[in-house]
Enzyme design. Structure first.
Site, PDB file in Angstrom:
ATOM      1  N   SER A   1       0.857  -1.180   0.000  1.00 13.76           N
ATOM      2  CA  SER A   1       0.000   0.000   0.000  1.00 13.76           C
ATOM      3  C   SER A   1       0.894   1.231   0.000  1.00 13.76           C
ATOM      4  CB  SER A   1      -0.883  -0.010   1.252  1.00 13.76           C
ATOM      5  OG  SER A   1      -1.471   1.251   1.499  1.00 13.76           O
TER       6      SER A   1
ATOM      7  N   TYR B   1      -1.619  -1.389  11.312  1.00 15.68           N
ATOM      8  CA  TYR B   1      -1.876  -1.858   9.952  1.00 15.68           C
ATOM      9  C   TYR B   1      -0.721  -1.461   9.039  1.00 15.68           C
ATOM     10  CZ  TYR B   1      -3.580  -1.467   5.155  1.00 15.68           C
ATOM     11  OH  TYR B   1      -3.689  -1.529   3.790  1.00 15.68           O
TER      12      TYR B   1
END
Length: 291
Positions: free
Chosen positions: A140, A153
């Site tokens: 990401s 995360y």
């Protein structure tokens, strides 16, 4: 005998939490392009629409090694080996560094990092035996830096980056190629409308971050609209765009080490290198919601 083209895709359902829908979009795109796709998720019911399309769907829990072994064995029996592994399964744990319970952090790492590692270990012997294979690791833009509210995360995505770089150089001599995909924030999917929908672990919450969480929810509203996004939503990317990039990563004879999708994923690493850590930290505080 030609190497296997069978694709094992994790996280193929829309799921819950801040799910992006990239797994479903990828399964459909690869299936329609003629790839033998094995789409997996914990809940088979969530994959019904993919099964209706003719895609093979199988249960797989990233915290249950027996389910991983069963899926890899099934594909090996039918194709000789897993030809491509797309490590897409993940979920977003929302919470501050201070107030997130340790057990919730462990669950985050079990799914996003440890499960990914174990499944990768399971497919490698078959790929090595056939002298070919491709492993796609879904990272990401938030695997490149951290922001308030989802540090754990983001830590798992930083870990994915390191695993990908190490693995690439460990297995390249066996004909196995490793690719990291770094999407910018993804439009659509599940975008919270209330703080309750963030599913912040309630244990240990003091209330000192309540205003921050309200701002956190408001910030994400820009990414709800997929057709005509406004404001910061214009910087987002669609699940179908990510799926197209994954297909490119599988079909290229010389794939990139990293596929950065969308302007933020392309520009922010360069920006951080150019301006230095202090100025980049000011940017993060001004652009993202901050307590």
């Amino acid at each position: 005998m030609a190497p296997s083209r069978a694709v094992l895709l994790t996280g193929a359902s829309s799921g819950t939490g801040l799910s992006s829908g990239t797994g479903r979009a990828t399964a459909l795109r690869l299936h329609r392009a003629g790839w033998p796709v094995y789409a997996t998720a914990r809940n088979l019911e969530a994959l019904r629409d993919l099964a209706d399309e003719g895609i093979t769907v199988l249960p797989l829990d990233m915290t249950d090694v027996d389910s991983m072994v069963a899926v890899v064995d099934r594909i090996t029996e039918e194709h000789g080996a897993v030809g491509a592994l797309i490590n897409n399964a993940a979920y977003t744990l929302i919470g501050t560094i201070e107030e997130t319970p340790i057990e919730a952090i462990r669950r985050q790492f079990e799914t996003n990092l440890f499960g990914l590692s174990q499944l990768t270990q399971l497919v490698l012997p078959g790929m090595r035996a056939q002298g070919a294979g491709r492993i796609v690791l879904m990272s990401s833009v938030f695997g490149l830096f951290g922001t308030p509210g989802r540090g754990y995360y983001q830590a798992t995505k930083h870990g994915v980056e390191a695993i990908g770089d190490s693995l690439r150089n460990e297995v390249s001599k066996f004909g196995i190629q490793v690719v990291i995909v770094e999407p910018s924030p993804i439009l659509g999917g599940f975008i919270p409308t209330t703080v309750d929908e963030l599913k912040i672990p309630t244990e240990g919450q003091s209330g000192i971050y309540d205003e921050f969480w309200e701002n956190f929810v408001k910030w994400h509203e820009a990414y709800r609209e997929t057709d005509s996004p406004k404001g910061t939503g214009k910087l987002g990317v669609r699940p179908e765009t990510v799926a197209k990039t994954i297909e490119r990563a599988l079909t290229s004879t010389n794939p990139r080490i990293r596929y950065r999708i969308g302007a933020p994923a392309v520009m922010l690493p360069r920006m951080r290198w150019m301006v230095g850590d202090r100025l980049f930290n000011r940017f993060v505080r001004s652009f993202f919601p901050t307590p």
